[in-house]
Design an enzyme around this catalytic site. Structure first.
Site, mmCIF file in Angstrom:
data_model
loop_
_atom_site.group_PDB
_atom_site.id
_atom_site.type_symbol
_atom_site.label_atom_id
_atom_site.label_comp_id
_atom_site.label_asym_id
_atom_site.label_seq_id
_atom_site.Cartn_x
_atom_site.Cartn_y
_atom_site.Cartn_z
ATOM 1 N N LYS A 181 8.662 4.441 7.846
ATOM 2 C CA LYS A 181 9.005 5.858 7.645
ATOM 3 C C LYS A 181 7.714 6.655 7.762
ATOM 4 C CE LYS A 181 9.429 9.192 5.410
ATOM 5 N NZ LYS A 181 8.747 10.417 5.872
ATOM 6 N N GLU A 256 -1.536 2.576 -1.734
ATOM 7 C CA GLU A 256 -2.865 3.063 -1.344
ATOM 8 C C GLU A 256 -2.852 4.569 -1.489
ATOM 9 O OE1 GLU A 256 -3.796 1.491 2.487
ATOM 10 O OE2 GLU A 256 -3.599 -0.562 1.780
ATOM 11 N N CYS A 289 -8.737 9.840 2.837
ATOM 12 C CA CYS A 289 -8.596 9.393 1.444
ATOM 13 C C CYS A 289 -9.920 8.896 0.886
ATOM 14 C CB CYS A 289 -7.541 8.303 1.350
ATOM 15 S SG CYS A 289 -7.892 6.879 2.383
HETATM 16 P P1 NAD Z 1 2.763 12.201 0.346
HETATM 17 O O1 NAD Z 1 2.812 11.315 -0.854
HETATM 18 O O2 NAD Z 1 3.247 13.583 0.224
HETATM 19 O O3 NAD Z 1 3.610 11.563 1.535
HETATM 20 C C1 NAD Z 1 3.353 10.278 2.046
HETATM 21 C C2 NAD Z 1 4.631 9.707 2.605
HETATM 22 O O4 NAD Z 1 5.558 9.554 1.537
HETATM 23 C C3 NAD Z 1 5.315 10.567 3.656
HETATM 24 O O5 NAD Z 1 5.835 9.732 4.675
HETATM 25 C C4 NAD Z 1 6.449 11.204 2.881
HETATM 26 O O6 NAD Z 1 7.561 11.531 3.677
HETATM 27 C C5 NAD Z 1 6.804 10.079 1.938
HETATM 28 N N1 NAD Z 1 7.557 10.504 0.762
HETATM 29 C C6 NAD Z 1 7.561 11.715 0.150
HETATM 30 N N2 NAD Z 1 8.405 11.706 -0.903
HETATM 31 C C7 NAD Z 1 8.934 10.459 -0.964
HETATM 32 C C8 NAD Z 1 9.875 9.830 -1.827
HETATM 33 N N3 NAD Z 1 10.441 10.486 -2.846
HETATM 34 N N4 NAD Z 1 10.193 8.544 -1.606
HETATM 35 C C9 NAD Z 1 9.634 7.872 -0.581
HETATM 36 N N5 NAD Z 1 8.747 8.414 0.281
HETATM 37 C C10 NAD Z 1 8.408 9.696 0.079
HETATM 38 O O7 NAD Z 1 1.273 12.141 0.837
HETATM 39 P P2 NAD Z 1 0.639 12.938 2.071
HETATM 40 O O8 NAD Z 1 0.387 14.334 1.648
HETATM 41 O O9 NAD Z 1 1.438 12.675 3.307
HETATM 42 O O10 NAD Z 1 -0.741 12.152 2.261
HETATM 43 C C11 NAD Z 1 -1.901 12.540 1.645
HETATM 44 C C12 NAD Z 1 -2.210 11.583 0.518
HETATM 45 O O11 NAD Z 1 -2.331 10.268 1.011
HETATM 46 C C13 NAD Z 1 -3.556 11.900 -0.123
HETATM 47 O O12 NAD Z 1 -3.450 11.799 -1.519
HETATM 48 C C14 NAD Z 1 -4.455 10.798 0.412
HETATM 49 O O13 NAD Z 1 -5.560 10.482 -0.389
HETATM 50 C C15 NAD Z 1 -3.513 9.657 0.511
HETATM 51 N N6 NAD Z 1 -4.031 8.646 1.444
HETATM 52 C C16 NAD Z 1 -4.443 7.456 0.928
HETATM 53 C C17 NAD Z 1 -4.962 6.484 1.770
HETATM 54 C C18 NAD Z 1 -5.414 5.156 1.229
HETATM 55 O O14 NAD Z 1 -5.490 4.219 2.005
HETATM 56 N N7 NAD Z 1 -5.738 5.035 -0.043
HETATM 57 C C19 NAD Z 1 -5.049 6.736 3.137
HETATM 58 C C20 NAD Z 1 -4.624 7.957 3.618
HETATM 59 C C21 NAD Z 1 -4.099 8.910 2.759
#
Ligand code: NAD
Length: 487
Positions: A181, A256, A289
């Site tokens: 997804k 992550e 991140c």
């Molecule tokens: P997000 O949590 O808003 O979304 C991430 C994913 O989760 C998207 O595909 C979204 O559609 C999905 N999602 C949203 N609500 C959901 C639910 N209720 N159930 C299941 N899936 C759901 O995060 P974002 O804004 O897309 O990404 C940014 C974040 O990701 C930042 O906090 C960043 O630090 C983190 N990040 C972490 C890493 C790592 O490896 N640690 C790498 C990249 C980004």
């Protein structure tokens, strides 16, 4: 051309899900826009819980066949996917840049080759995977990695295909089937990956791609009883929601998450190196991140460090990410830009001073920002901004450096710059972080464990850690011949 094909940067992209080896359209769509100019790019299938269930059903149906496929054949197919990524490297780079605004030159030279490498690496690892047998009172212990079942992989928008394939490749190598997804703000390259996987000969249902809003399809995926693993990269609030949704079935999770990583600059550091590493934190418009967004500098060199930092930062070119000369592109979405600006406004109102930036740029761009005079317990020091915003604080001595570095709820990474190897060893041992870089930044190797401590995540992926997560690890204990003979 099919009504479901859209052309992005000259590349045809299917806007539908990929389920059971077929394209499936939703009744409703959502509009995907480009961060470069805000222009609409595509009307993407807006998944429903029923479509999510269909994707899991397809993954479940394909699982026995894929799990029984000999590892050498699975590895061959993964290498064929890698070859497909190589062949379409330019298409993938153009589409990704248009969709998420990260630099085209990075996609061409770094990110997309790394996507192909994800598949080759885990294909190779699969073929090497073994644990030395050992004996217990003459009984042999034999450890194997059994495929776990359908996996749900949920990924963010900041490095869409790289982060997706870093999960897809080991999950498939391990003999699992997958529902991917992708994030709704950058859904396009996942669709191209489905095309590439199909061309490579991956059987139907082994890789499924479900488009849509996480808030609408998420629960149907993460609470599904047939899902055996969930790997999620994204924000902490979403992770909490997913963990609760997965709890009834105790579905194992890999999370992550975000970070607020420190960059420690000691007085004995090479200050040019320190300034170079600090300016690197603006990469991908700060949407990384791992970014070391809290710069902690030893008091005695703070002024000189700041001078060298500002000198470098003022030479960064912000602009169209397709231009080879650009260093910083746009931020992903107007909502993200508002979020970034909100953090900066509140910090300034709270007494922070902008050494550089501190305001929006044109369109969807944010001026690279360095804030100083910030309090350790303030929002700007404690919370992840996910934009080109750094803070600068000073310290005196190692103890204070470590105390400030560890004083957030995150623990993803830490970078330290020092000319003293014994200090490097002492300080890195005291830092709470999944990865510590000494006199370098962002040196990554797929053999290494990757993940975060505290709110930055749960579990580690990479190398055999990925197989440990995506498999049911089994120990078979066999009695020696004649052991049970009674007679
Ligand atoms: P997000 O949590 O808003 O979304 C991430 C994913 O989760 C998207 O595909 C979204 O559609 C999905 N999602 C949203 N609500 C959901 C639910 N209720 N159930 C299941 N899936 C759901 O995060 P974002 O804004 O897309 O990404 C940014 C974040 O990701 C930042 O906090 C960043 O630090 C983190 N990040 C972490 C890493 C790592 O490896 N640690 C790498 C990249 C980004």
């Amino acid at each position: 051309m099919s009504a479901h094909l859209t052309t992005v940067a000259g590349v045809p992209v299917d806007t539908r899900h990929w389920i059971g080896g077929e394209r499936v359209a939703s009744a409703a769509t959502f509009t995907d826009t480009s961060p470069i100019d805000g222009a609409p790019l595509a009307e993407i299938s807006r998944g429903t819980p029923a479509e999510a269930a269909a994707a899991v059903a397809a993954a479940r149906a394909a699982f026995p066949g894929w799990a029984a496929t000999p590892p050498a054949e699975r590895a061959r197919l993964l290498r064929a996917v890698a070859d497909g990524v190589d062949r379409r490297l330019e298409d993938l780079s153009l589409v990704e840049t248009t969709d998420n605004g990260a630099l085209l030159r990075s996609h061409r030279r770094g990110v997309m080759p790394r996507v192909a490498h994800n598949f080759r690496f885990f294909a190779d690892r699969l073929e090497e995977l073994e644990h030395e047998d050992f004996t217990t009172r003459d009984h042999t212990n034999h450890v194997t990695w059994d495929p776990a079942g359908p996996c749900v992989l949920i990924t963010p928008w900041n490095a869409p295909l790289m982060l997706a394939t870093w999960k897809v490749a080991p999950a498939l190598a391990a003999g699992n089937t997958v529902v991917l997804k992708p994030a709704e703000w950058s859904p396009l390259t996942a669709s191209l990956l489905a095309d590439i996987a199909a061309e490579a000969g991956l059987p139907p249902g082994v890789l499924n791609v479900l488009q849509g809003y996480g808030s609408e399809v998420g629960d149907a995926l993460t609470s599904h009883p047939d899902v055996r693993r969930i790997s999620f990269t994204g924000s902490v609030p979403t992770a909490r929601h997913i963990a609760a949704s997965a709890a009834p079935h105790l579905t194992p999770l890999s999370l992550e998450l975000g970070g607020k990583s420190p960059l420690l600059v000691f007085a004995d550091a090479d200050l040019d190196l320190a300034a170079d590493l600090a300016v690197e934190q603006y990469d991908n418009a700060g949407q990384v991140c791992l970014a070391a967004t809290r710069i902690l500098v030893e008091e005695s060199v703070a002024e000189e460090f700041t001078r060298r930092f500002v000198d470098r930062a003022s030479r960064l070119r912000q602009g169209d990410p397709r231009d080879e000369a650009t260093d910083i592109g746009p931020n992903i979405h107007p909502r993200q830009l508002d979020k970034i600006d909100g953090f900066v406004r509140r910090a300034l109102a709270d007494g922070a001073r902008a050494v550089i930036g501190g305001h929006r740029g044109e369109g969807q761009y944010y001026a690279p920002t360095l804030l100083t005079d910030v309090r350790q317990d303030s929002e700007i020091v404690q919370e992840e901004v996910f934009g080109p915003v750094l803070t600068l604080q000073t310290f005196t001595g190692e103890d204070e450096a470590v105390r400030l570095a560890n004083d957030t709820r995150f623990g993803l990474a830490a970078t330290l710059v020092t000319g003293d190897p014994s200090r490097a060893a002492r300080v890195s041992a005291r830092l709470v972080a999944g990865t510590v870089w000494v006199n370098c930044f962002f040196v990554r190797d797929l053999r290494a464990p990757f993940g975060g401590s505290r709110d930055s995540g749960v579990g580690r992926e990479g190398g055999n850690w990925s197989f440990d997560f995506y498999c049911d690890v089994k120990n078979t204990v066999t009695a020696p011949k004649g052991w049970n003979d009674h007679g």
